[in-house]
Structures are given as structure tokens and as C-alpha cells.
Motif scaffolding. Structure first.
Motif, PDB file in Angstrom:
ATOM      1  N   ILE A   1       0.862  -1.201   0.000  1.00  0.00           N
ATOM      2  CA  ILE A   1       0.000   0.000   0.000  1.00  0.00           C
ATOM      3  C   ILE A   1       0.891   1.242   0.000  1.00  0.00           C
ATOM      4  N   ALA A   2       1.912   1.236   0.878  1.00  0.00           N
ATOM      5  CA  ALA A   2       2.802   2.411   0.970  1.00  0.00           C
ATOM      6  C   ALA A   2       3.427   2.715  -0.389  1.00  0.00           C
ATOM      7  N   SER A   3       3.815   1.675  -1.111  1.00  0.00           N
ATOM      8  CA  SER A   3       4.505   1.894  -2.386  1.00  0.00           C
ATOM      9  C   SER A   3       3.576   2.497  -3.443  1.00  0.00           C
ATOM     10  N   ARG A   4       2.274   2.444  -3.181  1.00  0.00           N
ATOM     11  CA  ARG A   4       1.304   3.023  -4.124  1.00  0.00           C
ATOM     12  C   ARG A   4       0.930   4.454  -3.759  1.00  0.00           C
ATOM     13  N   LEU A   5       1.411   4.926  -2.605  1.00  0.00           N
ATOM     14  CA  LEU A   5       1.030   6.260  -2.119  1.00  0.00           C
ATOM     15  C   LEU A   5       2.145   7.269  -2.368  1.00  0.00           C
TER      16      LEU A   5
END
Ligand SMILES: C[S@@+](CC[C@H](N)C(=O)[O-])C[C@H]1O[C@@H](n2cnc3c(N)ncnc32)[C@H](O)[C@@H]1O
Length: 235
Positions: free
Chosen positions: A139-143
Motif C-alpha cells: 500500500i505504501a509503495s502506491r502512495l
């Protein structure tokens, strides 16, 4: 079990009854939605929101109606749940602002970074802390840096009397919502087996070690705990 796959099945039967079954306890989720709305209210009109484990779309529809220009990407491996979400989005006139992804995050096509992600009642299906860390890392890598995560999960210290007390109230709540007895028993049996019920500080530590700042616990409703945090700027 494949990467990110949960043991809990969200099939046609569960998808078609999901909204009806939670209708009587709607006030419990309304506060989560309202607070999420307030947390994300500073985002611009062009914000893009990633809804992970969107299910039947309760959070997506609410946010789409509150913020009429935001764009949403709805991710869920359960086609039956996603179909209900898609149909509701069409009925509510928000479908043109939605992108649908049937699958897990690791197969979501590349896209510009999102301004925020919601992840409600999903990560507790990942039984191993390392799987859960990997999930939050994805998720973090998509934000975008400083992008928001609002995450809600079942959480409790199962070794404590408080857990046993809450379990009784949780059972009463499910009975009030008119879940069949066998489903209630299935839910209760899943604790620690198919649903990882970890103490709040352990969930916080997993999130904080997955590319996010220390999460802020902003709500507790029985076992449901909700946190918000922001993607760190460092990686
Ligand atoms: C309990 S429902 C919650 C749905 C919705 N977020 C809500 O709050 O009503 C959990 C949803 O997460 C999905 N799910 C389970 N494991 C997932 C994963 N690893 N990644 C994305 N979605 C997942 C399920 O298919 C299901 O639709």
C-alpha cells in the motif's frame, strides 16, 4: 496460500447478504466513515483514493458522495463483492470516477501514486505478521510521500479478560444484527485462526515498520480499531 490471499471466503452468498446484515449496526460504521472523511478532508479536489479490500463498497460510495470530484481505484480479489460495489456505484452515479481491479495489490497495474488509501477490515485476514507487513508495504509503495492510510481491523489482546468481555458484547452485537447462529459461531471461532487478532500496539508496530509514520488510533468500536497514518517521505 498465495501471496496476500486470505482464508476467509467472500463468495456470492456472502456478497449478496453483506450490506443487509450490517444494516442494523450501520451507526457503528458511520462513525468510521465520518472520521475518515474528516481525516482526508484536506486533500485536493483532484485526489485519487485507493480502496483496498473495498468489498461491497460501503466506504467508497460514502467518500465518493462526500467528495464529488475524487477518483477511486477499488481493489478486491472477490469478484462477487466487487460486482456488488460496481452495481451500487452505478446506481449512485459515481461509477465514472471508479477504476476496478479484481485481484490483489500485487497485480494492480502501475498508476500514478495515490493521495490516500483506505483498508477497512482486510489486513487482519493476513495471519502472519510478515505477510501483513508486506501487504502494508505494498500500500505504501502506491502512495505519494505523506499520502494517507486509514486502516481499520479487529484488534485485541486475546489473553486478557477485556477480550473475553468484549467477545460477549461482540456476540450480542452480531445477534442484534440478526446474523445466523452458525455464522456467529464461525466468526468467533475464526479469532486467532483465520483472523489475526493482535493487540493494538502490535498492529501499530507492523504498520509503522511498513513505510508509514507511527499510526494514530482514532477510533475503537468493540474489536474494531481504526488508525490513520501517512507514508514516510524517506524511501
Ligand atoms: C470484511 S470485508 C470488508 C469490506 C469493506 N472494506 C467494508 O469495510 O465493508 C473484507 C474484504 O477484503 C477482501 N480481501 C481479503 N483479503 C484481501 C487482500 N489480501 N487484499 C485485498 N482485499 C482483500 C475480501 O475479498 C473482502 O471483500
Amino acid at each position: 496460500m498465495q501471496n496476500q490471499e486470505s482464508a476467509v471466503v467472500f463468495d456470492q452468498n456472502r456478497a449478496s447478504t453483506y450490506d443487509t446484515r450490517v444494516a442494523k449496526i450501520a451507526p457503528l460504521r458511520d462513525s468510521l466513515h465520518l472520521l475518515t472523511r474528516l481525516i482526508l478532508s484536506q486533500l485536493s479536489d483532484e485526489a485519487r483514493i485507493l480502496c483496498v479490500g473495498v468489498g461491497t463498497g460501503l466506504e467508497l460510495i460514502y467518500l465518493a458522495q462526500e467528495f464529488p470530484q475524487w477518483q477511486f481505484t477499488a481493489v478486491d480479489p472477490a469478484i462477487a463483492m466487487l460486482d456488488v460495489c460496481r452495481q451500487k456505484a452505478e446506481e449512485c452515479g459515481v461509477a465514472s470516477r471508479c477504476t476496478w481491479h479484481e485481484g490483489y495489490l500485487d497485480s494492480l497495474p502501475p498508476s500514478p501514486l495515490f493521495d490516500a488509501a483506505t483498508c477497512f477490515l482486510v489486513s487482519h485476514f493476513l495471519m502472519q505478521p510478515e505477510e501483513r507487513r508486506n501487504f502494508f508495504n505494498q500500500i505504501a509503495s502506491r502512495l505519494r510521500p505523506q499520502g494517507y492510510l486509514v486502516s481499520a481491523d479487529l484488534s485485541s489482546d486475546m489473553s486478557t479478560p477485556a477480550y473475553q468481555n468484549l467477545r460477549e458484547l461482540w456476540t450480542q452485537m452480531l445477534q442484534y444484527a440478526e446474523f445466523p447462529d452458525e455464522v456467529i459461531q464461525e466468526f468467533l471461532d475464526s479469532h486467532g485462526r483465520n483472523v489475526a487478532i493482535l493487540p493494538p500496539h502490535e498492529v501499530e508496530s507492523i504498520i509503522a515498520s511498513s513505510g508509514f509514520e507511527s499510526p494514530v488510533l482514532f477510533m475503537q468500536t468493540l474489536f474494531i480499531h481504526a488508525w490513520y497514518t501517512r507514508r514516510t517521505s524517506l524511501d
